[in-house]
Structure formats: C-alpha cells, structure tokens
Design a protein around this motif. Structure first.
Motif, PDB file in Angstrom:
ATOM      1  N   UNK A 162      21.484  20.166  45.861  1.00  0.00           N
ATOM      2  CA  UNK A 162      22.051  19.739  44.500  1.00  0.00           C
ATOM      3  C   UNK A 162      22.799  18.337  44.475  1.00  0.00           C
ATOM      4  N   UNK A 163      22.700  17.820  43.330  1.00  0.00           N
ATOM      5  CA  UNK A 163      23.719  16.646  43.312  1.00  0.00           C
ATOM      6  C   UNK A 163      24.813  16.983  42.617  1.00  0.00           C
ATOM      7  N   UNK A 164      26.138  16.494  42.856  1.00  0.00           N
ATOM      8  CA  UNK A 164      27.282  16.574  42.022  1.00  0.00           C
ATOM      9  C   UNK A 164      27.843  15.285  41.885  1.00  0.00           C
ATOM     10  N   UNK A 180      29.757  17.466  36.778  1.00  0.00           N
ATOM     11  CA  UNK A 180      28.301  17.730  36.513  1.00  0.00           C
ATOM     12  C   UNK A 180      27.722  17.815  37.883  1.00  0.00           C
ATOM     13  N   UNK A 181      26.408  18.811  37.639  1.00  0.00           N
ATOM     14  CA  UNK A 181      25.727  19.098  38.796  1.00  0.00           C
ATOM     15  C   UNK A 181      24.301  19.387  38.357  1.00  0.00           C
ATOM     16  N   UNK A 182      23.404  19.009  39.238  1.00  0.00           N
ATOM     17  CA  UNK A 182      21.742  19.213  38.961  1.00  0.00           C
ATOM     18  C   UNK A 182      21.239  19.232  40.345  1.00  0.00           C
ATOM     19  N   UNK A 183      20.229  20.416  40.444  1.00  0.00           N
ATOM     20  CA  UNK A 183      19.448  20.607  41.491  1.00  0.00           C
ATOM     21  C   UNK A 183      18.190  19.607  41.453  1.00  0.00           C
ATOM     22  N   UNK A 184      17.732  19.529  42.582  1.00  0.00           N
ATOM     23  CA  UNK A 184      16.685  18.278  42.526  1.00  0.00           C
ATOM     24  C   UNK A 184      15.248  18.896  41.879  1.00  0.00           C
TER      25      UNK A 184
END
Length: 331
Positions: A162-164, A180-184
């Motif tokens: 994940x990216x934060x 904010x976060x999002x997984x690859x």
C-alpha cells in the motif's frame, strides 16, 4: 611510577589497547567496503563518524540521491549524451560494490514533480498528483496508473502493498490535511484512493502544522509536524510532535515530543526537514548547523544532537536512511 596490566587486559587482543585517535587514523585509510565488513566483526569497530561515498563510477552528471532500500541507493542523473537537464535517468547503485543499473527511461518531468518510493522488496514507484509509475525488480518497463489524488501528495511512503500520502483538501486560505491510501492492486484496477479517517481520531490532523509522513517499524507509520499552540490560522508552534499510527488497529498514539530547549533552535525556521524511518527520525533546518535525532531503539524516545554534520554551514537539508549492505544488483 610503576605500571602493570591486569590479567583481563593481557587476555584482550592488543588492538583493544590502541588509542581512539589511532583507530580513527587506521579506518580513515581503509576503503568503505572494508570499513563496513569490520563493523560486523567487532563492536569496537563501530566508529561513529561521517563517511562520504564516492559515486565517480556512475557515468552520469548532476547526481541527486532520492531514496534507499536494502543497501541500494536510487538517484536521478543527467544523461551523459545530452545537455544538462534535457534527459533525466533514474539509477540504482550499491556504493560498496560499485555496481549500478539504469531503470527504464523516464521523462525529465518525472524527476521534477514525482516522488520516488522504494521498499524492502526492491519495488520502485514514482508518484505524482495525477499518475503513478510502478516498476518491480527485474522488470524492463514501467506500469502506468492514474492516481487522481485531490492535491499534490506530501511525503508519500510505501508500506507492504500500500501507498500512504498526506493531501491538502482545504482552501487556498487554510490547509486541511488528510491521510489517503491505495493498494498497488487497486491502482492496477484503476480504483481510487481511500481517505483514512475515523470518528475516534478527532482533530489529529488539525493539531499539526506542516505534517509529513515517515515510515515506521513494521505495520506502523509516523506523522511528524509542529504542534500548534492554538487552532487559529497563523498559530505558532510550541514544539515538534511525533504521532504513530498502527495500521492494523488504526489507533494513534504519541511517540515523541521534542524537548523545548532543542525546539528553540528550530523556531526561527518555518520549514524544517524530516527524514529517517523506523526507530530513528532526524530533523534539520537552515541555520541550525546540526541534526536533532529522535531515537526509539531503546524502547523510549530519546532526543539528542548530532554534531559535525558535513556540507555547507546550513548542514544537511534533507536525507534518507541508508543501511550499507553487499547487496548484488539484478541485471
């Protein structure tokens, strides 16, 4: 005066009886690779001093280191075949083995506006407000995704899959930071970022001025910023605060608070720099001339100064953690 040695002194290796300045003289003449090998041989050889890496083996100009992982350093560099600034390349190298590899070609705009993220799996991501490029070890191409963040990401970090990042969702007159976060995997499927928030967090993002993220240990991230003395628009800061978020329980706790006598050195600088990770975070600012270190390795947040910072009179303005290893580069 008579002088004798004890039995324990006789049993110890003769090198233990050398003066400290003599040891420094010996190590100053050794190549960096041998110094790092010596550190694993004996605790006596853990010299606490600044070392300068020679990057003359890289056939690129205007080198700008931006990240590190597993003993590898990632740098932007000007192509030797073109005029400076016309074409930037992203390189990865090991300063100890003097090996390097050029990552797939990118445009110069990525070096000016993109944040380079790396993790323990030697995966590389270049992130901007509108797009993200992703490359994993051994790949010869970048995978492109749409990021569609609400604003330019501040201090993005890559944790596991994940990216934060922090984004400002406020107005031109007042900043309002959110996480904010999002997984690859979601990026690959063109899904949007999630805004992480809970009612229990209250005003955790409102109490910090100019917050930024630092990767913590394990499944934790750190958020660092100036602690506002009030909620007014131009509130001054009373100190620098380190908050810690457990990504499993999504609970915040206070990890550290800079001592007031140390913070007074940062009060004149409206923009201080934060770098490090895990259990150590460094703070620098113009006209301070030395680094402030928060060290949690002992299980409690110790604060101390690091003197003798190399460079100009302003000292280090930014940096990252580099753990030297004899890591081989994949072709």
């Amino acid at each position: 005066m008579l002088y004798g040695t004890t039995a324990s002194e006789m049993d110890a290796p003769p090198i233990y009886r050398l003066p400290q300045d003599t040891l420094h003289q010996i190590f100053s003449a050794l190549p960096l690779r041998q110094i790092m090998i010596c550190r694993s041989v004996c605790k006596l050889f853990n010299q606490n001093q600044w070392l300068r890496f020679n990057l003359d083996f890289l056939p690129f100009r205007s080198l700008h280191p931006v990240a590190s992982s597993l003993g590898l350093v990632y740098l932007w560099g000007d192509s030797p075949d073109l005029s400076p600034g016309l074409s930037k390349s992203l390189l990865v190298c090991n300063p100890l083995t003097r090996q390097f590899r050029v990552l797939p070609q990118l445009g110069s705009a990525w070096s000016r506006h993109g944040s380079v993220l790396v993790d323990s799996a030697s995966r590389v991501m270049v992130l901007t407000e509108l797009a993200a490029l992703y490359c994993f070890s051994g790949s010869n191409q970048w995978l492109s995704f749409s990021s569609n963040l609400p604003s330019k990401p501040r201090s993005p970090i890559l944790v596991s899959d994940s990216v934060y990042a922090l984004c400002d969702v406020g107005s031109p007159w007042r900043s309002q930071w959110k996480l904010f976060s999002c997984t690859i995997a979601k990026m690959k499927n063109s899904q949007t970022w999630n805004r992480l928030e809970r009612h229990e967090w209250g005003d955790v993002f409102d109490i910090l001025k100019r917050p930024r993220l630092v990767r913590g240990n394990g499944n934790r991230i750190l958020m660092v910023g100036g602690l506002k003395s009030s909620f007014s628009l131009n509130s001054s800061c009373s100190t620098i605060l380190i908050l810690r978020l457990d990504l499993e329980s999504l609970d915040w706790d206070e990890a550290g608070r800079m001592p007031l006598d140390m913070f007074r050195c940062f009060q004149e600088s409206s923009k201080f720099k934060v770098f490090g990770g895990g259990d150590r975070v460094c703070f620098s600012a113009k006209r301070v001339g030395r680094l402030a270190l928060w060290d949690y390795c002992s299980g409690k947040g110790d604060w101390r100064w690091i003197d003798g910072v190399p460079g100009s009179g302003d000292g280090l303005s930014r940096g990252f953690v580099f753990e030297a290893r004899l890591t081989a580069l994949s072709p």
